[in-house]
Motif scaffolding. Structure first.
Motif, PDB file in Angstrom:
ATOM      1  N   PRO A  34      55.354   4.884  29.153  1.00 61.87           N
ATOM      2  CA  PRO A  34      55.066   6.317  29.319  1.00 61.87           C
ATOM      3  C   PRO A  34      56.268   7.169  29.720  1.00 61.87           C
ATOM      4  O   PRO A  34      56.138   8.127  30.471  1.00 61.87           O
ATOM      5  N   PHE A  35      57.435   6.808  29.220  1.00 56.63           N
ATOM      6  CA  PHE A  35      58.645   7.552  29.547  1.00 56.63           C
ATOM      7  C   PHE A  35      59.121   8.314  28.316  1.00 56.63           C
ATOM      8  O   PHE A  35      59.018   7.814  27.192  1.00 56.63           O
ATOM      9  N   CYS A  36      59.635   9.508  28.511  1.00 52.94           N
ATOM     10  CA  CYS A  36      60.199  10.261  27.399  1.00 52.94           C
ATOM     11  C   CYS A  36      61.346  11.131  27.913  1.00 52.94           C
ATOM     12  O   CYS A  36      61.413  11.446  29.100  1.00 52.94           O
ATOM     13  N   GLN A  37      62.233  11.461  26.999  1.00 53.50           N
ATOM     14  CA  GLN A  37      63.375  12.316  27.361  1.00 53.50           C
ATOM     15  C   GLN A  37      62.920  13.753  27.561  1.00 53.50           C
ATOM     16  O   GLN A  37      63.376  14.446  28.477  1.00 53.50           O
ATOM     17  N   VAL A  73      49.788  10.165  27.680  1.00 53.79           N
ATOM     18  CA  VAL A  73      50.278   9.832  29.015  1.00 53.79           C
ATOM     19  C   VAL A  73      51.774   9.544  28.899  1.00 53.79           C
ATOM     20  O   VAL A  73      52.198   8.463  28.492  1.00 53.79           O
ATOM     21  N   SER A  74      52.577  10.533  29.223  1.00 48.08           N
ATOM     22  CA  SER A  74      54.027  10.372  29.145  1.00 48.08           C
ATOM     23  C   SER A  74      54.684  11.322  30.142  1.00 48.08           C
ATOM     24  O   SER A  74      54.160  12.406  30.422  1.00 48.08           O
ATOM     25  N   TYR A  75      55.840  10.888  30.644  1.00 48.98           N
ATOM     26  CA  TYR A  75      56.513  11.633  31.705  1.00 48.98           C
ATOM     27  C   TYR A  75      58.009  11.747  31.406  1.00 48.98           C
ATOM     28  O   TYR A  75      58.699  10.731  31.281  1.00 48.98           O
ATOM     29  N   PRO A  76      58.532  12.970  31.285  1.00 45.16           N
ATOM     30  CA  PRO A  76      59.969  13.143  31.054  1.00 45.16           C
ATOM     31  C   PRO A  76      60.767  12.976  32.338  1.00 45.16           C
ATOM     32  O   PRO A  76      60.270  13.209  33.438  1.00 45.16           O
ATOM     33  N   GLY A  77      62.010  12.552  32.167  1.00 47.00           N
ATOM     34  CA  GLY A  77      62.933  12.517  33.292  1.00 47.00           C
ATOM     35  C   GLY A  77      62.664  11.442  34.328  1.00 47.00           C
ATOM     36  O   GLY A  77      63.147  11.545  35.454  1.00 47.00           O
ATOM     37  N   GLN A  78      61.923  10.394  33.967  1.00 47.54           N
ATOM     38  CA  GLN A  78      61.595   9.334  34.917  1.00 47.54           C
ATOM     39  C   GLN A  78      62.269   8.003  34.561  1.00 47.54           C
ATOM     40  O   GLN A  78      61.849   6.954  35.041  1.00 47.54           O
ATOM     41  N   GLN A  79      63.310   8.059  33.720  1.00 42.20           N
ATOM     42  CA  GLN A  79      63.896   6.810  33.225  1.00 42.20           C
ATOM     43  C   GLN A  79      64.431   5.910  34.329  1.00 42.20           C
ATOM     44  O   GLN A  79      64.559   4.697  34.139  1.00 42.20           O
ATOM     45  N   ALA A  80      64.735   6.469  35.484  1.00 38.02           N
ATOM     46  CA  ALA A  80      65.225   5.648  36.598  1.00 38.02           C
ATOM     47  C   ALA A  80      64.177   4.640  37.056  1.00 38.02           C
ATOM     48  O   ALA A  80      64.504   3.658  37.729  1.00 38.02           O
ATOM     49  N   ARG A  81      62.919   4.866  36.692  1.00 35.86           N
ATOM     50  CA  ARG A  81      61.836   3.966  37.090  1.00 35.86           C
ATOM     51  C   ARG A  81      61.566   2.869  36.061  1.00 35.86           C
ATOM     52  O   ARG A  81      60.661   2.044  36.253  1.00 35.86           O
ATOM     53  N   LEU A  82      62.330   2.862  34.967  1.00 39.06           N
ATOM     54  CA  LEU A  82      62.045   1.921  33.880  1.00 39.06           C
ATOM     55  C   LEU A  82      62.086   0.458  34.314  1.00 39.06           C
ATOM     56  O   LEU A  82      61.193  -0.327  33.970  1.00 39.06           O
ATOM     57  N   GLU A  83      63.120   0.080  35.055  1.00 40.90           N
ATOM     58  CA  GLU A  83      63.246  -1.329  35.460  1.00 40.90           C
ATOM     59  C   GLU A  83      62.052  -1.755  36.302  1.00 40.90           C
ATOM     60  O   GLU A  83      61.444  -2.816  36.071  1.00 40.90           O
ATOM     61  N   SER A  94      32.980  -4.267  26.432  1.00 34.72           N
ATOM     62  CA  SER A  94      33.316  -3.413  27.574  1.00 34.72           C
ATOM     63  C   SER A  94      34.663  -2.742  27.356  1.00 34.72           C
ATOM     64  O   SER A  94      35.479  -3.177  26.539  1.00 34.72           O
ATOM     65  N   ARG A  95      34.894  -1.669  28.130  1.00 38.57           N
ATOM     66  CA  ARG A  95      36.197  -1.004  28.086  1.00 38.57           C
ATOM     67  C   ARG A  95      36.644  -0.683  29.512  1.00 38.57           C
ATOM     68  O   ARG A  95      35.819  -0.543  30.426  1.00 38.57           O
ATOM     69  N   TRP A  96      37.947  -0.559  29.687  1.00 39.42           N
ATOM     70  CA  TRP A  96      38.505  -0.142  30.969  1.00 39.42           C
ATOM     71  C   TRP A  96      39.859   0.511  30.711  1.00 39.42           C
ATOM     72  O   TRP A  96      40.415   0.425  29.625  1.00 39.42           O
ATOM     73  N   GLU A  97      40.360   1.192  31.727  1.00 36.59           N
ATOM     74  CA  GLU A  97      41.652   1.877  31.599  1.00 36.59           C
ATOM     75  C   GLU A  97      42.433   1.747  32.890  1.00 36.59           C
ATOM     76  O   GLU A  97      41.874   1.529  33.968  1.00 36.59           O
ATOM     77  N   ASN A  98      43.730   1.893  32.779  1.00 42.07           N
ATOM     78  CA  ASN A  98      44.618   1.848  33.932  1.00 42.07           C
ATOM     79  C   ASN A  98      44.858   3.246  34.485  1.00 42.07           C
ATOM     80  O   ASN A  98      44.680   4.247  33.791  1.00 42.07           O
ATOM     81  N   THR A  99      45.308   3.279  35.717  1.00 41.03           N
ATOM     82  CA  THR A  99      45.718   4.556  36.288  1.00 41.03           C
ATOM     83  C   THR A  99      46.813   5.193  35.449  1.00 41.03           C
ATOM     84  O   THR A  99      47.645   4.510  34.853  1.00 41.03           O
ATOM     85  N   PHE A 100      46.812   6.527  35.379  1.00 44.24           N
ATOM     86  CA  PHE A 100      47.828   7.243  34.616  1.00 44.24           C
ATOM     87  C   PHE A 100      49.116   7.431  35.402  1.00 44.24           C
ATOM     88  O   PHE A 100      50.160   7.703  34.825  1.00 44.24           O
ATOM     89  N   ASP A 101      49.066   7.286  36.712  1.00 45.92           N
ATOM     90  CA  ASP A 101      50.178   7.613  37.590  1.00 45.92           C
ATOM     91  C   ASP A 101      51.196   6.457  37.627  1.00 45.92           C
ATOM     92  O   ASP A 101      50.838   5.322  37.961  1.00 45.92           O
ATOM     93  N   ILE A 102      52.450   6.746  37.300  1.00 49.56           N
ATOM     94  CA  ILE A 102      53.466   5.695  37.238  1.00 49.56           C
ATOM     95  C   ILE A 102      53.688   5.046  38.596  1.00 49.56           C
ATOM     96  O   ILE A 102      53.736   3.815  38.719  1.00 49.56           O
ATOM     97  N   GLU A 103      53.842   5.850  39.640  1.00 48.25           N
ATOM     98  CA  GLU A 103      54.096   5.293  40.967  1.00 48.25           C
ATOM     99  C   GLU A 103      52.932   4.441  41.442  1.00 48.25           C
ATOM    100  O   GLU A 103      53.114   3.362  42.016  1.00 48.25           O
ATOM    101  N   GLU A 104      51.728   4.916  41.204  1.00 46.28           N
ATOM    102  CA  GLU A 104      50.550   4.144  41.589  1.00 46.28           C
ATOM    103  C   GLU A 104      50.469   2.852  40.793  1.00 46.28           C
ATOM    104  O   GLU A 104      50.112   1.798  41.321  1.00 46.28           O
ATOM    105  N   TYR A 105      50.839   2.928  39.523  1.00 43.75           N
ATOM    106  CA  TYR A 105      50.829   1.731  38.686  1.00 43.75           C
ATOM    107  C   TYR A 105      51.841   0.703  39.187  1.00 43.75           C
ATOM    108  O   TYR A 105      51.525  -0.484  39.336  1.00 43.75           O
ATOM    109  N   ILE A 106      53.055   1.133  39.465  1.00 43.51           N
ATOM    110  CA  ILE A 106      54.091   0.217  39.938  1.00 43.51           C
ATOM    111  C   ILE A 106      53.692  -0.415  41.269  1.00 43.51           C
ATOM    112  O   ILE A 106      53.843  -1.620  41.480  1.00 43.51           O
TER     113      ILE A 106
END
Length: 380
Positions: free
Chosen positions: A9-12, A21-31, A277-289
């Motif tokens: 979910p990262f984009c320039q 679900v995508s977030y610009p300027g968060q590439q520092a969180r990629l690793e 059945s279906r399920w989904e993950n949280t959209f929030d990157i920090e919460e996901y990590i």
């Protein structure tokens, strides 16, 4: 044929029409994000045997923000945890503004064997109008570099109905893309989603979309050109040369099982004791990590009622030109399509929007143009 989806979910820069679900300027969180994604995968494999995955799809966001080393690490980790078919289709979405030859060579060495390059248009003013980060020259260079890197299976995304777009511009873009001989072309109409910057610009009168008749003419002229140049339409917006349909997407359209990993990823599976059945993950990157290892990133699986599962099978299947396979529907639900939807099937056949042929029900050419209206009959 279950599929595995990995969401990056990262984009320039977020495109003006994008509501993914995508977030610009968060590439520092990629690793950290890649580590979290592999932790989520580890937790899943401890829960059950997911069988053999025949497709893997990296979507976004912009997965091509990953370096070659990062992608190699991610796919190696996935192979260590899940069983992938030796012939698995491994697709990756790419933005032309993020590609170079070194990166593409690394992607191919890591096992990616299908690229999906989001060109959208080869008119610079149209690219600017929708907030793309690349220009036409970069798009053409990306296609050439992908071929130079040895990729044999390349999809190109193209859009019509863009703000200010003329028919001649759309056909020029298609012709120029076809000159590169990609194996697959996804030709989409722009859909303006509420809450996006483009929607706000249209409502404010800052930009104007083409008239509906002009948009339909672009679609029809584009389809005719693609068919003439050897691309067979197999889904409403997708065209392929023989042998190059997208297996991962066909599984979606057949309402098949898929497992999604990453922030905002969705899954659908026939779970023991619970059923489809279906399920989904949280959209929030920090919460996901933060929560990936513990499983706190996932909402509880929800059983899909049979009636809803049946409708989704019809809705997705009728996107395909072949339609819904009658014996597969009966095997899955224990009832024929005609008994499950007697009024809808009869009415749509009477008005010429639906036909039964060669073991399938499918929308006619006219029905495909009116798909959303046709589906309403199945909800009555």
């Amino acid at each position: 044929m279950p599929g595995l989806y990995l969401h990056i979910p990262f984009c320039q820069q977020k495109c003006l029409y994008c509501d993914f679900v995508s977030y610009p300027g968060q590439q520092a969180r990629l690793e950290a994000y890649i580590e979290a994604l592999l932790m989520e995968a580890e937790r899943f494999v401890k829960e059950r045997d997911w069988g053999l995955f025949e497709t893997v799809f990296l979507g976004g966001g912009t997965p091509s923000l990953l370096s070659g080393a990062q992608l190699t690490y991610l796919l190696d980790g996935i192979r260590q945890r899940f069983k992938l078919s030796p012939e698995a289709e491994i697709s990756m979405e790419c933005n032309p503004g993020t590609l170079d030859l070194e990166k593409l060579l690394a992607y191919r060495a890591a096992g990616v064997n299908r690229l999906s390059i989001g060109v959208q248009s080869l008119e610079n003013h149209l690219l600017k109008s929708i907030g793309r980060i690349h220009n036409a020259a970069q798009a053409e260079q990306a296609l050439a570099l992908a071929q130079q890197a040895g990729f044999k299976n390349i999809n190109v995304d193209v859009m019509h109905g863009l703000p200010g777009q003329q028919q001649e511009e759309y056909i020029h873009t298609l012709n120029r893309i076809i000159d590169f001989s990609p194996t697959h072309i996804s030709a989409y109409c722009l859909i303006v989603e509420q809450g996006t910057p483009l929607s706000a610009q249209i409502e404010a009168g800052i930009v104007k979309l083409p008239e509906e008749d002009n948009t339909y003419l672009m679609q029809d002229l584009g389809m005719l050109l693609l068919e003439e140049r050897g691309y067979k339409r197999y889904e409403i917006s997708n065209f392929a040369r023989p042998g190059y349909t997208c297996a991962h997407n066909i599984n979606y359209w057949n309402n098949g099982a898929y497992l999604g990993l990453g922030a905002g990823a969705h899954s659908a599976w026939n779970l023991p004791g619970l059923g489809w059945s279906r399920w989904e993950n949280t959209f929030d990157i920090e919460e996901y990590i933060a929560g990936s290892a513990s499983g706190r990133v996932i909402n509880e699986p929800q059983r899909i009622p049979k009636k809803e599962e049946q409708f989704e099978t019809i809705m997705l299947g009728l996107r395909q030109i072949c339609g819904v396979k009658l014996d597969a529907f009966f095997k899955r639900f224990g009832v024929s399509v005609f008994d499950a939807y007697p009024k809808a099937t009869q009415k749509l056949m009477d008005i010429g929007w639906l036909e039964a042929t060669q073991g399938y029900i499918r929308l006619t050419t006219k029905g495909l143009d009116m798909q959303n209206t046709a589906l309403q009959y199945f909800l009555e």
